[in-house]
Design a protein around this motif. Sequence first.
Motif, short mmCIF file in Angstrom:
data_model
loop_
_atom_site.label_atom_id
_atom_site.label_comp_id
_atom_site.label_asym_id
_atom_site.label_seq_id
_atom_site.Cartn_x
_atom_site.Cartn_y
_atom_site.Cartn_z
N LEU A 88 1.03 -1.19 -0.24
CA LEU A 88 0.11 -0.46 -0.07
C LEU A 88 0.95 1.53 -0.08
CD1 LEU A 88 -2.81 1.00 0.44
CD2 LEU A 88 -2.54 1.12 3.11
N LEU A 90 1.55 5.19 0.13
CA LEU A 90 1.17 6.24 1.12
C LEU A 90 1.08 7.51 0.65
CD1 LEU A 90 -0.30 4.21 4.44
CD2 LEU A 90 -1.50 4.61 2.83
N PHE A 106 -2.92 12.02 5.57
CA PHE A 106 -2.63 10.54 4.65
C PHE A 106 -3.83 10.54 3.51
CE2 PHE A 106 1.26 8.37 6.01
CZ PHE A 106 1.69 9.01 6.91
N GLY A 107 -3.77 10.21 3.04
CA GLY A 107 -4.48 9.79 1.50
C GLY A 107 -4.96 8.08 2.03
N PRO A 108 -5.72 8.09 1.20
CA PRO A 108 -6.46 6.60 1.11
C PRO A 108 -5.50 5.60 0.74
CG PRO A 108 -7.18 7.50 0.09
CD PRO A 108 -7.20 9.04 0.39
N GLY A 109 -4.76 5.92 -0.06
CA GLY A 109 -3.51 5.01 0.01
C GLY A 109 -3.84 4.06 -1.34
N ARG A 111 -3.07 0.11 -3.32
CA ARG A 111 -2.84 -0.86 -3.45
C ARG A 111 -2.45 -1.37 -4.50
NH1 ARG A 111 -1.63 -3.62 0.58
NH2 ARG A 111 -2.94 -3.28 1.81
N TYR B 35 -2.04 7.17 15.04
CA TYR B 35 -2.76 7.15 13.85
C TYR B 35 -3.67 6.07 13.76
CZ TYR B 35 -0.15 10.67 11.59
OH TYR B 35 0.38 11.69 10.86
N GLY B 40 -6.18 -1.69 5.06
CA GLY B 40 -5.77 -1.72 4.20
C GLY B 40 -6.27 -0.26 3.39
N GLU B 41 -6.76 1.03 4.18
CA GLU B 41 -6.99 2.36 4.05
C GLU B 41 -6.21 3.19 4.30
OE1 GLU B 41 -11.96 1.41 4.48
OE2 GLU B 41 -11.27 3.03 5.51
N GLY B 42 -6.30 4.91 4.48
CA GLY B 42 -5.32 5.59 5.30
C GLY B 42 -5.15 5.59 6.51
N LEU B 43 -4.24 7.05 6.48
CA LEU B 43 -3.94 7.01 8.32
C LEU B 43 -4.84 7.96 8.21
CD1 LEU B 43 -1.11 4.52 7.55
CD2 LEU B 43 -0.74 6.21 9.64
N ILE B 44 -5.96 8.01 9.69
CA ILE B 44 -6.41 8.70 10.04
C ILE B 44 -5.52 9.42 11.42
CG2 ILE B 44 -8.50 9.77 11.53
CD1 ILE B 44 -9.63 6.92 9.74
#
Lengths: 115, 112
Positions: A88, A90, A106-109, A111, B35, B40-44
Motif C-alpha cells: 500500500l 501512502l 494521509f490519503g487513502p492509499g 494498493r 494514527y 488497507g486504508e489511509g491513516l487517520i
Amino acid sequence: ETGVTQSPTHLIKTRGQQVTLRCSSQSGHNTVSWYQQALGQGPQFIFQYYREEENGRGNFPPRFSGLQFPNYSSELNVNALELDDSALYLCASSLGALGGTDTQYFGPGTRLTVL
Amino acid sequence: SQELEQSPQSLIVQEGKNLTINCTSSKTLYGLYWYKQKYGEGLIFLMMLQKGGEEKSHEKITAKLDEKKQQSSLHITASQPSHAGIYLCGADVRSGSEKLVFGKGTKLTVNP
C-alpha cells in the motif's frame, strides 16, 4: 476527510513494468511525503518533497522517484517493478518543511500488486 | 532494528472495557503521533504529543508522552466497536533523513 486524495485506488502490474501513482495534497500544504506499507507492517518513509524539491529520502533505491507540482499534486514513480514492491503506497501532506514535527495528513492509499 | 516498538501486537476486548496500547522508542523523541488505520486504508490522525508529560484527549481516547522513558501510551475508555482498527504510533526521531518512523501497529478488535 483529510483532503488528501490518491489515484488509482488499486493497480496490478507485472514484474519489470513501470508505475506512476498520484497524490493531491491539501491546498496550502507545501510538503508531501510518500510511504510504502507492506502487509502487517508500519509505513516506511520513501521520500519527501517540499516546494518541488526533494527534502529527504529513506532507504529506497533510485528506481523510486518522485515529482511535486505547483498545484499541490505529486507523483511517485517506480521503475523495474519487483515482486516485493507489492504494498500500500501512502502519501501525506503537511504545511511546513520539517515534516517530522508537522502533522501529516494521509490519503487513502494506492494498493499496488506486482505479479 | 525496529526504532519504534508497539505493544501489544493485537488486542481483543469486550465492548465497554478499557485498554492501553504502548509505544516505545529506542531513540530520543522529538514528536510522537498516533494514527488509526482501517485495514488497507489511509491513516487517520488522532493526536500529536511533543512535550514530556504532555497528555491529550479526544472523545474517549487519551494519549500521554513520557519523554524520559521515550514512551507513549494510548488509552481508550469504555471501548466501542467503532474503535476497532489498527493503531499506529509515528515519531520524529531525527534519524538521518527519515522524517517519520512508524511502529508496526496494534490491531484492536472490540467484540459487541
